[in-house]
Structure formats: structure tokens, C-alpha cells
Design a protein around this motif. Sequence first.
Motif, PDB file in Angstrom:
ATOM      1  N   ASP A 262       0.814  -1.192   0.001  1.00  0.00           N
ATOM      2  CA  ASP A 262       0.006   0.052  -0.102  1.00  0.00           C
ATOM      3  C   ASP A 262       0.835   1.207   0.069  1.00  0.00           C
ATOM      4  OD1 ASP A 262      -2.143   1.847   0.035  1.00  0.00           O
ATOM      5  OD2 ASP A 262      -2.377   1.486   2.215  1.00  0.00           O
ATOM      6  N   LYS A 263       1.819   1.302   0.849  1.00  0.00           N
ATOM      7  CA  LYS A 263       2.692   2.485   1.005  1.00  0.00           C
ATOM      8  C   LYS A 263       3.678   2.615  -0.129  1.00  0.00           C
ATOM      9  CE  LYS A 263       3.641   6.186   3.289  1.00  0.00           C
ATOM     10  NZ  LYS A 263       2.699   6.910   3.643  1.00  0.00           N
ATOM     11  N   SER A 264       4.181   1.398  -0.700  1.00  0.00           N
ATOM     12  CA  SER A 264       5.017   1.336  -1.971  1.00  0.00           C
ATOM     13  C   SER A 264       4.329   1.983  -3.161  1.00  0.00           C
ATOM     14  CB  SER A 264       5.283   0.041  -2.139  1.00  0.00           C
ATOM     15  OG  SER A 264       6.272  -0.675  -1.403  1.00  0.00           O
ATOM     16  N   LEU A 265       3.036   1.802  -3.402  1.00  0.00           N
ATOM     17  CA  LEU A 265       2.067   2.252  -4.556  1.00  0.00           C
ATOM     18  C   LEU A 265       1.932   3.802  -4.215  1.00  0.00           C
ATOM     19  CD1 LEU A 265      -0.109  -0.484  -4.937  1.00  0.00           C
ATOM     20  CD2 LEU A 265       1.759   0.250  -6.561  1.00  0.00           C
ATOM     21  N   LEU A 268       5.114   5.298  -4.935  1.00  0.00           N
ATOM     22  CA  LEU A 268       5.632   5.417  -6.258  1.00  0.00           C
ATOM     23  C   LEU A 268       4.499   6.461  -7.201  1.00  0.00           C
ATOM     24  CD1 LEU A 268       5.379   1.746  -7.107  1.00  0.00           C
ATOM     25  CD2 LEU A 268       7.127   3.324  -7.644  1.00  0.00           C
ATOM     26  N   ASP A 269       3.484   6.778  -6.817  1.00  0.00           N
ATOM     27  CA  ASP A 269       2.609   7.843  -7.090  1.00  0.00           C
ATOM     28  C   ASP A 269       3.389   9.173  -7.312  1.00  0.00           C
ATOM     29  OD1 ASP A 269       0.207   8.940  -8.317  1.00  0.00           O
ATOM     30  OD2 ASP A 269      -0.689   9.023  -6.727  1.00  0.00           O
ATOM     31  N   LYS A 270       3.937   9.527  -6.028  1.00  0.00           N
ATOM     32  CA  LYS A 270       4.512  10.726  -5.731  1.00  0.00           C
ATOM     33  C   LYS A 270       6.107  10.814  -6.588  1.00  0.00           C
ATOM     34  CE  LYS A 270       2.672  11.221  -1.418  1.00  0.00           C
ATOM     35  NZ  LYS A 270       3.045  11.206   0.071  1.00  0.00           N
ATOM     36  N   VAL A 271       6.673   9.706  -6.913  1.00  0.00           N
ATOM     37  CA  VAL A 271       7.899   9.703  -7.536  1.00  0.00           C
ATOM     38  C   VAL A 271       7.949   9.693  -8.878  1.00  0.00           C
ATOM     39  CG1 VAL A 271       9.960   8.189  -7.684  1.00  0.00           C
ATOM     40  CG2 VAL A 271       9.183   8.548  -5.394  1.00  0.00           C
ATOM     41  N   ILE A 272       7.199   8.770  -9.505  1.00  0.00           N
ATOM     42  CA  ILE A 272       7.114   8.853 -10.951  1.00  0.00           C
ATOM     43  C   ILE A 272       6.524   9.874 -11.656  1.00  0.00           C
ATOM     44  CG2 ILE A 272       6.180   7.197 -12.923  1.00  0.00           C
ATOM     45  CD1 ILE A 272       8.472   5.676 -11.244  1.00  0.00           C
ATOM     46  N   SER A 273       7.064  10.460 -12.560  1.00  0.00           N
ATOM     47  CA  SER A 273       6.699  11.708 -13.019  1.00  0.00           C
ATOM     48  C   SER A 273       6.219  11.486 -14.586  1.00  0.00           C
ATOM     49  CB  SER A 273       8.098  12.724 -13.070  1.00  0.00           C
ATOM     50  OG  SER A 273       9.223  12.046 -14.102  1.00  0.00           O
ATOM     51  N   PHE A 274       6.154  10.338 -15.213  1.00  0.00           N
ATOM     52  CA  PHE A 274       5.778  10.130 -16.517  1.00  0.00           C
ATOM     53  C   PHE A 274       4.245  10.154 -16.447  1.00  0.00           C
ATOM     54  CE2 PHE A 274       5.309   7.775 -20.555  1.00  0.00           C
ATOM     55  CZ  PHE A 274       5.792   8.598 -21.497  1.00  0.00           C
ATOM     56  N   TYR A 275       3.404  10.883 -17.238  1.00  0.00           N
ATOM     57  CA  TYR A 275       1.915  11.082 -16.646  1.00  0.00           C
ATOM     58  C   TYR A 275       1.240   9.709 -16.891  1.00  0.00           C
ATOM     59  CZ  TYR A 275      -2.822  12.667 -16.792  1.00  0.00           C
ATOM     60  OH  TYR A 275      -4.064  12.719 -16.508  1.00  0.00           O
ATOM     61  N   PRO A 276       1.374   8.952 -18.086  1.00  0.00           N
ATOM     62  CA  PRO A 276       0.785   7.727 -18.174  1.00  0.00           C
ATOM     63  C   PRO A 276       1.017   6.689 -17.268  1.00  0.00           C
ATOM     64  CG  PRO A 276       1.668   8.318 -20.256  1.00  0.00           C
ATOM     65  CD  PRO A 276       2.342   9.017 -19.163  1.00  0.00           C
ATOM     66  N   ILE A 277       2.290   6.424 -16.545  1.00  0.00           N
ATOM     67  CA  ILE A 277       2.636   5.780 -15.497  1.00  0.00           C
ATOM     68  C   ILE A 277       2.272   6.204 -14.251  1.00  0.00           C
ATOM     69  CG2 ILE A 277       4.370   4.518 -14.453  1.00  0.00           C
ATOM     70  CD1 ILE A 277       5.999   4.301 -17.065  1.00  0.00           C
ATOM     71  N   GLN A 278       2.165   7.127 -13.950  1.00  0.00           N
ATOM     72  CA  GLN A 278       1.667   8.013 -12.696  1.00  0.00           C
ATOM     73  C   GLN A 278       0.325   7.678 -12.600  1.00  0.00           C
ATOM     74  OE1 GLN A 278       1.908  12.183 -12.576  1.00  0.00           O
ATOM     75  NE2 GLN A 278       2.400  12.174 -10.376  1.00  0.00           N
ATOM     76  N   THR A 279      -0.248   7.955 -13.457  1.00  0.00           N
ATOM     77  CA  THR A 279      -2.015   7.897 -13.451  1.00  0.00           C
ATOM     78  C   THR A 279      -2.291   6.401 -13.246  1.00  0.00           C
ATOM     79  OG1 THR A 279      -2.234   7.939 -15.681  1.00  0.00           O
ATOM     80  CG2 THR A 279      -2.503   9.987 -14.622  1.00  0.00           C
TER      81      THR A 279
END
Length: 378
Positions: A262-265, A268-279
Motif C-alpha cells: 500500500d505504502k509502496s504504491l 510510487l505515485d509521488k516519485v514517478i513523473s511520466f504521466y501515463p505511468i503515474q496515473t
Amino acid sequence: MSSLKIKHIASNYEVKSQSQTSKTVWEAEITLGKLLKPQDKQRLYHLLSTLLNAGLGMMDCMEVVIDQSEKKVVREILISLKTSLEEGKSLSESLAIESEHFSSFEVYSIQMGEQTGQMADIMAHLASYYEKQIRLRRKITQALSYPVAVIIVASLVLTFMIAFVVPMFEDIFKRFDTELPPITQFILNTSRFLQSNGGLILGGILGIMIVFLLIRQKPAFKKITSLIILNIPIMGKLMLKLHLSRFCYTFSLLLLAKVNMDKSLELLDKVISFYPIQTAVSHIHQKIIEGNTLYDAFIQHSIFPKYLTQIIKVGEKTARLDQMLQNLAKSLEEESEAGIGQFTQFLEPVLIVILGGMVAVILVSMYLPMFELSNAIG
């Protein structure tokens, strides 16, 4: 441990770090403000890992890294961390206080290291993470810098020719009372337009640049630009592999640090900057909260290729997801590196031919009326 041995460890690290991080001016990171650069964090975590493995306590480690830091901004941040440690706070709590410089990703990773007694390993993983982040940025720059540089040079050359060279021919053409070929007339009209509206065009370009800087962090802008990038032939697939490589490595690092799913995801949502992967990660996180399996959540997003979702499925069943994601990240990085090399080799002659063709068209259009006139006289 004696102070002589501490200095020996630190000096050995300093020599190694300098050899690893020496770069040309073209590879240097450009960072605004006083935030720590990825290179600063990579050196910091690498040195902390080395010192912790040598048996030093955290306070001794901080004294060494402060002594080894030459940049004023870095020293000030490290001294602030050391002060928090002296007040009885843990390193993760100290990093959380300095949230302007350290992300929640780093805070939770180090917190897990403190709880599991694996601080040296976590520091090594964080150093590796930032090293890979630096390599990712360098590869993206490498992939884009050559075509961008050629396009800029081509634009300057063509602008110079149309704005300054073509008018000289126009004076010659005025002496002849003959109709000009359509291509010549088009080039002359373009030249007059640039001369009359050069200031407006330059102002428009500057305006576009300013707007870009203002809206580049907006979700709508990220969505549009990412769609454009993904649909560029060849380049789109290479960019996706690079971003997937970073995603897999970051995910594996969090799992290796024993951060729960749960915390990892969430991180990840905060760290990943590439929009398609982030969403996609944001949606997957919600599905996990609702009780879905990781594989069932991943297969709903086409941005993740089948080989990645299969690894998620197998890793989830075998409890080896961290190692499998790390291996995949390495494989994707190697594939993208080879692809970028091939792409730039292919692109170089293509761009040269295009630039040469444009210059040739302008020159031919200028000399064509003279050829026609000489034939008429002959």
C-alpha cells in the motif's frame, strides 16, 4: 574506530566518487534553486553506506560526510541533519524535517532500514537508485540533444539565408522586368514577411517558452506531451522503456526496503513523473485498497506491456517480485541504451540530408531566374 581509519575510508570513497562522477559540461545536471541534485544524493548515500558497513555509528558518519562535502549548500543541509540527530531524532525523522530536500520516498525507505537494522543496505539501494536516475536523464538528453541541436542550427541557417541572403538576390531580380518562377516568388515573399515581422515572431517564440515553463507541471500539459512522445516513431518506444525501467527499479527498491504494498504504491505515485505511468499507479493503488490482486490491477492499463504484467503475476505468487522487477529494470535499461545508439546513428544522416535539401532549394530558387534569363538571351 580510530580517526585515522575513518579518514582513510572517506578518502578512498572520495577518489572513487570523483572517478565515477566526472562528466563533461554537456552531461552536467541543470538544477534551479538550492535543492540537492541527484549527484549530491548519490554521493551522500554511497558514502553513508560505505561508512556504515565499516562499522561507524550514524553520528560519526555524519561528521565524515560533512567533512567531505565541499559544496556550501550540501554542508548546511548535512549540519542541520546532524543537529536533529544530536537532539535525539532518528535519521528518518531528521530527513522528514528537511522535506524541501528529501522526498517521502527516501524518508520511508530509511525508516524501514532503521526498523529492520539494514541501514547500510538501504543506503546502498538509494545510492544505486539515484545513480540510475542520473543515467536515465543522461540517456533521454542523449536521445533528444542531437536532433534538437540540428533543428536549431537548421532554423538559424535558413532564417539567415532568407532574411539576409535572399534580399540581395531580390535587388538583382528588380533589374529584370520578367516574371519570376513560383518557387522563387514564394521564397521572396517569405523573406519579406520575416523582415517585416521578425520582432513579432521572436516575441512569439519567447512567449511560447514562458508559457511552457509556467504550465509544464500541469496534468493536462503532461498528458498531451506524453501522448505526443509515445506516438513518435521509434523514439516513443525507447522513451517508454526508459520510464518503465525507472518504474521497475523504484518499485523493487521499495519492496527490498520492506515497505508494504500500500505504502509502496503511494510513494510510487509521488516519485514517478511520466504521466501515463503515474496515473496508472494511482489507479492501481486504489484497486489494491479495494482488495484486488496486484496482477488484476496492472492488466487494466495498456501502458504496461504483457511481459511486465506476467512478471507481476509470477512475482506475486512466488514472493520474489522485488528481485524480478530489478532484473527487468536492468534488461529494459540495456535495451533502451542500445536502441538510443542505433536511433542516433540512423537519425544523423537523415537530418543532414534534410538540412542540405532545404539549403539547396533556397539556392536553386535564387539562381533559377538567372538560368531562365540566360537561356532567353541565348
